[in-house]
Write a protein that holds these residues in place. Structure first.
Motif, short mmCIF file in Angstrom:
data_model
loop_
_atom_site.label_atom_id
_atom_site.label_comp_id
_atom_site.label_asym_id
_atom_site.label_seq_id
_atom_site.Cartn_x
_atom_site.Cartn_y
_atom_site.Cartn_z
N ALA A 182 0.84 -1.21 0.00
CA ALA A 182 0.00 0.00 0.00
C ALA A 182 0.88 1.25 0.00
O ALA A 182 0.60 2.21 -0.73
CB ALA A 182 -0.94 -0.01 1.20
N ALA A 183 1.94 1.25 0.80
CA ALA A 183 2.86 2.40 0.82
C ALA A 183 3.51 2.58 -0.55
O ALA A 183 3.68 3.71 -1.02
CB ALA A 183 3.92 2.21 1.90
N ALA A 184 3.87 1.48 -1.20
CA ALA A 184 4.47 1.56 -2.54
C ALA A 184 3.47 2.13 -3.54
O ALA A 184 3.82 2.97 -4.38
CB ALA A 184 4.94 0.18 -2.99
N LEU A 185 2.23 1.70 -3.46
CA LEU A 185 1.21 2.19 -4.38
C LEU A 185 0.98 3.69 -4.18
O LEU A 185 0.85 4.45 -5.14
CB LEU A 185 -0.08 1.40 -4.20
CG LEU A 185 -1.23 1.71 -5.15
CD1 LEU A 185 -0.80 1.56 -6.60
CD2 LEU A 185 -2.41 0.79 -4.85
N ILE A 186 0.94 4.13 -2.93
CA ILE A 186 0.79 5.55 -2.63
C ILE A 186 1.97 6.33 -3.19
O ILE A 186 1.81 7.39 -3.80
CB ILE A 186 0.63 5.76 -1.11
CG1 ILE A 186 -0.74 5.22 -0.65
CG2 ILE A 186 0.79 7.23 -0.74
CD1 ILE A 186 -0.88 5.06 0.84
#
Length: 192
Positions: A182-186
């Motif tokens: 999720a952090a990577a996608l953000i």
């Protein structure tokens, strides 16, 4: 593509993601060691038992080891995904925190833990910046709302995407993997 990290004392879970036809795709996931095995994972705890000068020196040695291991980890991740694309950004789970002066840290057990966690996140962040990768940091509580705002996915959609990833790539696919992805996608959407 972007890589996200969920860091802990001594290690981090790294997950490289991209969007393919509007769906989450994981290109790489790995546990990365962020400190030499001969050094304490909790530098401030170890420094508390040393004279002040030796404690500061130990913390500095640990910081250098974290930077070296973070560079090795990010370089290895970049190499592993280079056949697909290059990394556009880094996402880190965990708000940026100031590490107070050593005596203040050692006076509070909670500050020791917070400072040690920040050492690892800061090491990853500094190395990413040195590699010319933008860094986006967010608390775990912001992952869902930030995904909704940047990608337009509800928490149910994110859970469904994570379930599809787990079905496609198999275990392990735990909370750290999900948070790092999720952090990577953000980070990926923020850098676009």
């Amino acid at each position: 593509m972007a890589v996200g990290f969920a860091a802990h004392s001594g290690w981090a879970m790294g997950v490289v993601v991209g969007l393919v036809d509007g769906h989450l795709r994981v290109y790489n996931r790995r546990r990365v060691e962020l400190i030499s095995p001969d050094l304490p994972r909790q530098a401030y705890h170890a420094a508390a038992d040393l004279p002040a000068g030796e404690g500061r020196a130990l913390v500095a040695i640990v910081d250098r080891s974290i930077a070296e291991h973070a560079l090795d980890a990010l370089s290895a991740i970049q190499t592993s995904v280079s056949e697909y694309s290059s990394l556009a950004a880094v996402g880190l789970v965990g708000h940026e925190r100031e590490i107070p002066e050593m005596t203040a840290v050692l006076a509070s057990h909670a500050l020791m833990h917070a400072s040690e966690g920040e050492q690892y996140r800061r090491g990853l962040s500094k190395v990413a910046v040195e590699l010319h990768l933008p860094v986006y940091r967010m608390g775990a509580e912001r992952l869902g709302p930030d995904i909704a705002g940047l990608v337009g996915w509800s928490s149910a959609r994110l859970a469904d995407e994570h379930a599809q990833v787990r079905a496609a790539i198999g275990p392990p696919w735990q909370k750290d993997h999900k948070d790092a992805s999720a952090a990577a996608l953000i980070a990926l959407r923020s850098a676009a």
